[in-house]
Design a protein around this motif. Structure first.
Motif, PDB file in Angstrom:
ATOM      1  N   ASP A 135       0.797  -1.078   0.009  1.00 49.64           N
ATOM      2  CA  ASP A 135      -0.063   0.030  -0.031  1.00 49.64           C
ATOM      3  C   ASP A 135       1.032   1.237   0.120  1.00 49.64           C
ATOM      4  O   ASP A 135       1.981   1.302   0.738  1.00 49.64           O
ATOM      5  CB  ASP A 135      -0.905  -0.105   1.294  1.00 49.64           C
ATOM      6  N   ARG A 136       0.508   2.118  -0.735  1.00 47.77           N
ATOM      7  CA  ARG A 136       1.168   3.419  -0.649  1.00 47.77           C
ATOM      8  C   ARG A 136       1.068   4.449   0.362  1.00 47.77           C
ATOM      9  O   ARG A 136       1.588   5.554   0.687  1.00 47.77           O
ATOM     10  CB  ARG A 136       1.212   4.267  -1.988  1.00 47.77           C
ATOM     11  N   SER A 137      -0.129   4.065   1.322  1.00 51.81           N
ATOM     12  CA  SER A 137      -0.422   5.374   2.351  1.00 51.81           C
ATOM     13  C   SER A 137       0.702   5.418   3.367  1.00 51.81           C
ATOM     14  O   SER A 137       1.527   4.433   3.537  1.00 51.81           O
ATOM     15  CB  SER A 137      -1.467   4.691   3.069  1.00 51.81           C
ATOM     16  N   SER A 138       0.947   6.575   3.920  1.00 48.49           N
ATOM     17  CA  SER A 138       1.841   6.761   4.812  1.00 48.49           C
ATOM     18  C   SER A 138       1.851   5.917   6.092  1.00 48.49           C
ATOM     19  O   SER A 138       3.125   5.474   6.375  1.00 48.49           O
ATOM     20  CB  SER A 138       1.909   8.329   5.207  1.00 48.49           C
ATOM     21  N   LYS A 139       0.741   5.728   6.503  1.00 47.13           N
ATOM     22  CA  LYS A 139       0.583   4.995   7.778  1.00 47.13           C
ATOM     23  C   LYS A 139       0.975   3.677   7.458  1.00 47.13           C
ATOM     24  O   LYS A 139       1.633   2.958   8.427  1.00 47.13           O
ATOM     25  CB  LYS A 139      -0.928   4.903   8.175  1.00 47.13           C
ATOM     26  N   HIS A 140       0.496   2.857   6.388  1.00 40.78           N
ATOM     27  CA  HIS A 140       1.234   1.414   6.227  1.00 40.78           C
ATOM     28  C   HIS A 140       2.843   1.434   5.756  1.00 40.78           C
ATOM     29  O   HIS A 140       3.512   0.680   6.415  1.00 40.78           O
ATOM     30  CB  HIS A 140       0.333   1.076   4.938  1.00 40.78           C
ATOM     31  N   PHE A 141       3.194   2.489   5.083  1.00 36.95           N
ATOM     32  CA  PHE A 141       4.464   2.568   4.715  1.00 36.95           C
ATOM     33  C   PHE A 141       5.378   2.637   5.997  1.00 36.95           C
ATOM     34  O   PHE A 141       6.482   1.833   6.178  1.00 36.95           O
ATOM     35  CB  PHE A 141       4.827   3.616   3.694  1.00 36.95           C
ATOM     36  N   ILE A 142       4.894   3.626   6.914  1.00 33.21           N
ATOM     37  CA  ILE A 142       5.931   3.942   8.037  1.00 33.21           C
ATOM     38  C   ILE A 142       5.909   2.598   9.113  1.00 33.21           C
ATOM     39  O   ILE A 142       6.877   2.356   9.524  1.00 33.21           O
ATOM     40  CB  ILE A 142       5.295   5.026   8.694  1.00 33.21           C
ATOM     41  N   ALA A 143       4.631   2.091   8.920  1.00 28.95           N
ATOM     42  CA  ALA A 143       4.676   0.806  10.066  1.00 28.95           C
ATOM     43  C   ALA A 143       5.628  -0.286   9.536  1.00 28.95           C
ATOM     44  O   ALA A 143       6.257  -0.994  10.186  1.00 28.95           O
ATOM     45  CB  ALA A 143       3.129   0.453  10.130  1.00 28.95           C
ATOM     46  N   LYS A 144       5.577  -0.540   8.269  1.00 27.53           N
ATOM     47  CA  LYS A 144       6.350  -1.637   7.637  1.00 27.53           C
ATOM     48  C   LYS A 144       7.642  -1.241   7.847  1.00 27.53           C
ATOM     49  O   LYS A 144       8.699  -2.096   8.018  1.00 27.53           O
ATOM     50  CB  LYS A 144       6.014  -1.526   6.022  1.00 27.53           C
ATOM     51  N   LEU A 145       8.329   0.284   7.509  1.00 27.04           N
ATOM     52  CA  LEU A 145       9.589   0.578   7.772  1.00 27.04           C
ATOM     53  C   LEU A 145       9.772   0.224   8.897  1.00 27.04           C
ATOM     54  O   LEU A 145      11.022  -0.169   9.309  1.00 27.04           O
ATOM     55  CB  LEU A 145       9.591   1.962   7.284  1.00 27.04           C
ATOM     56  N   MET A 146       9.293   0.866  10.091  1.00 27.61           N
ATOM     57  CA  MET A 146       9.797   0.428  11.450  1.00 27.61           C
ATOM     58  C   MET A 146       9.938  -1.132  11.801  1.00 27.61           C
ATOM     59  O   MET A 146      11.034  -1.358  12.585  1.00 27.61           O
ATOM     60  CB  MET A 146       8.758   1.147  12.439  1.00 27.61           C
ATOM     61  N   ASN A 147       9.237  -1.932  11.358  1.00 26.56           N
ATOM     62  CA  ASN A 147       9.282  -3.230  11.482  1.00 26.56           C
ATOM     63  C   ASN A 147      10.590  -3.764  10.792  1.00 26.56           C
ATOM     64  O   ASN A 147      11.416  -4.657  11.422  1.00 26.56           O
ATOM     65  CB  ASN A 147       7.961  -3.977  10.826  1.00 26.56           C
ATOM     66  N   GLY A 170       4.231  10.633   7.416  1.00 31.85           N
ATOM     67  CA  GLY A 170       4.200  10.004   8.647  1.00 31.85           C
ATOM     68  C   GLY A 170       5.416   9.897   9.436  1.00 31.85           C
ATOM     69  O   GLY A 170       5.636   9.039  10.471  1.00 31.85           O
ATOM     70  N   TRP A 171       6.499  10.678   9.028  1.00 29.92           N
ATOM     71  CA  TRP A 171       7.894  10.527   9.365  1.00 29.92           C
ATOM     72  C   TRP A 171       8.088  10.739  10.741  1.00 29.92           C
ATOM     73  O   TRP A 171       8.959  10.276  11.642  1.00 29.92           O
ATOM     74  CB  TRP A 171       8.710  11.544   8.856  1.00 29.92           C
ATOM     75  N   ARG A 172       7.144  11.453  11.484  1.00 30.67           N
ATOM     76  CA  ARG A 172       7.312  11.869  13.132  1.00 30.67           C
ATOM     77  C   ARG A 172       7.116  10.422  13.807  1.00 30.67           C
ATOM     78  O   ARG A 172       7.806  10.355  14.881  1.00 30.67           O
ATOM     79  CB  ARG A 172       6.402  12.730  13.356  1.00 30.67           C
ATOM     80  N   LYS A 173       6.492   9.398  13.381  1.00 30.29           N
ATOM     81  CA  LYS A 173       6.269   8.344  14.063  1.00 30.29           C
ATOM     82  C   LYS A 173       7.793   7.405  14.036  1.00 30.29           C
ATOM     83  O   LYS A 173       7.775   6.822  14.895  1.00 30.29           O
ATOM     84  CB  LYS A 173       5.371   7.260  13.238  1.00 30.29           C
ATOM     85  N   LEU A 174       8.742   7.716  13.045  1.00 30.71           N
ATOM     86  CA  LEU A 174       9.892   7.129  13.160  1.00 30.71           C
ATOM     87  C   LEU A 174      10.584   7.511  14.345  1.00 30.71           C
ATOM     88  O   LEU A 174      11.068   6.594  15.121  1.00 30.71           O
ATOM     89  CB  LEU A 174      10.691   7.412  11.759  1.00 30.71           C
ATOM     90  N   GLU A 175      10.709   8.849  14.502  1.00 29.62           N
ATOM     91  CA  GLU A 175      11.485   9.084  15.808  1.00 29.62           C
ATOM     92  C   GLU A 175      10.868   8.934  16.766  1.00 29.62           C
ATOM     93  O   GLU A 175      11.455   8.458  17.962  1.00 29.62           O
ATOM     94  CB  GLU A 175      11.761  10.707  15.590  1.00 29.62           C
ATOM     95  N   ALA A 176       9.571   8.660  17.175  1.00 23.00           N
ATOM     96  CA  ALA A 176       8.929   8.488  18.225  1.00 23.00           C
ATOM     97  C   ALA A 176       8.984   7.027  18.540  1.00 23.00           C
ATOM     98  O   ALA A 176       9.132   6.593  19.668  1.00 23.00           O
ATOM     99  CB  ALA A 176       7.500   9.014  18.184  1.00 23.00           C
ATOM    100  N   GLY A 177       8.863   6.071  17.567  1.00 24.40           N
ATOM    101  CA  GLY A 177       8.829   4.799  17.695  1.00 24.40           C
ATOM    102  C   GLY A 177      10.054   4.013  17.591  1.00 24.40           C
ATOM    103  O   GLY A 177      10.293   3.148  18.610  1.00 24.40           O
ATOM    104  N   ILE A 178      11.000   4.289  16.950  1.00 24.78           N
ATOM    105  CA  ILE A 178      12.392   3.837  16.878  1.00 24.78           C
ATOM    106  C   ILE A 178      13.677   4.678  16.987  1.00 24.78           C
ATOM    107  O   ILE A 178      14.768   4.088  16.884  1.00 24.78           O
ATOM    108  CB  ILE A 178      12.445   2.605  15.722  1.00 24.78           C
ATOM    109  N   GLY A 179      13.241   5.960  17.256  1.00 23.50           N
ATOM    110  CA  GLY A 179      14.454   6.860  17.651  1.00 23.50           C
ATOM    111  C   GLY A 179      15.224   7.062  16.221  1.00 23.50           C
ATOM    112  O   GLY A 179      16.375   7.515  16.353  1.00 23.50           O
TER     113      GLY A 179
END
Length: 253
Positions: A135-147, A170-179
């Motif tokens: 999926d190209r949605s930001s929510k889906h992409f960022i979640a997969k990237l963090m995993n 959704g880049w802010r979730k990267l810093e909050a989630g995995i630093g």
């Protein structure tokens, strides 16, 4: 848009997965006698003519109707100035430190569905990571990237530089989630993340645009990564990215 040539150019690029902003910028660069703004392209997509062709399905985030302009989040708020590539620390630009990445999406022909491939490259070692993204949605992409990135030591995933595609909003979730910090290229300047652009060109040897991505297994994706990372690189003193990456991980203890 009443110019047939211009209309065809816009539709072709929408079908290739380009955003209206990318299309408008590129048409201007290519010197079209008649150009349009990205707002005009959006208006056309949601016009009766555009809806009859279902053009909205090609947008990164599809809606039946576009939000009024005043109700949308400005790109400057999605990607604020302090996250600009021009404010990125010099040690990232010089490739002095390990764990600084670049990221992008590789898009495929629309008849194969919404699946795409996320491409990542570590700037110092040129180590590549490719993974299928459904999926190209930001929510889906960022979640997969963090995993994908989280199993690495923190020092091996310090930052990622992206372009300003909506899928990275959704880049802010990267810093909050995995630093992991995020940095962004200037508008219509993907060449500023040249390492991942180069990776994409090399990966296209194995993943041309007509590849049915949904049919590829994780093993298939790993085999492509292994091939890319197992090729000696002049910039690494003829070491392979796999060897260079492993050496940096050993340094971390």
């Amino acid at each position: 848009m009443r110019n047939p040539e211009l209309q065809d150019a816009v539709i072709d690029r929408l079908q290739e997965g380009w955003s209206p902003e990318q299309i408008a910028g590129r048409l201007k660069l290519e010197g079209y006698t008649a150009t349009v703004s990205h707002e005009t392209i959006y208006a056309y997509i949601y016009s009766p003519d555009g809806q009859s062709q279902a053009l909205a399905r090609y947008l990164p985030e599809r809606r039946k109707k576009r939000k009024p302009r005043y109700a949308r989040t400005p790109r400057g708020m999605m990607f604020p100035l302090e996250r600009s590539i021009h404010n990125r620390p010099d040690h990232i630009k010089s490739r002095e430190t390990f764990g600084e990445w670049e990221g992008d999406l590789m898009i495929f022909r629309r008849e194969h569905g919404k699946a795409n491939v996320a491409s990542l490259v570590e700037r110092k070692t040129r180590f590549a990571v490719l993974f299928r993204n459904n999926d190209r949605s930001s929510k889906h992409f960022i979640a997969k990237l963090m995993n994908v990135m989280e199993p690495l030591p923190q020092s091996a995933r310090q930052s990622i530089t992206f372009d300003r595609g909506i899928e990275f909003s959704g880049w802010r979730k990267l810093e909050a989630g995995i630093g992991t910090s995020a940095w962004f290229c200037d508008p219509q300047a993907p060449w500023q993340k040249g390492s991942v652009e180069n990776l994409n060109k090399r990966a296209r040897r194995y993943l041309p645009r007509d590849t049915p991505i949904a049919a590829l297994s994780n093993r298939d994706m790993k085999a492509i990564c292994d091939r890319l990372n197992g090729t000696p690189r002049k910039c690494l003193g003829w070491r392979t990215p796999t060897e260079a990456f492993a050496e940096e991980l050993r340094k971390l203890g």
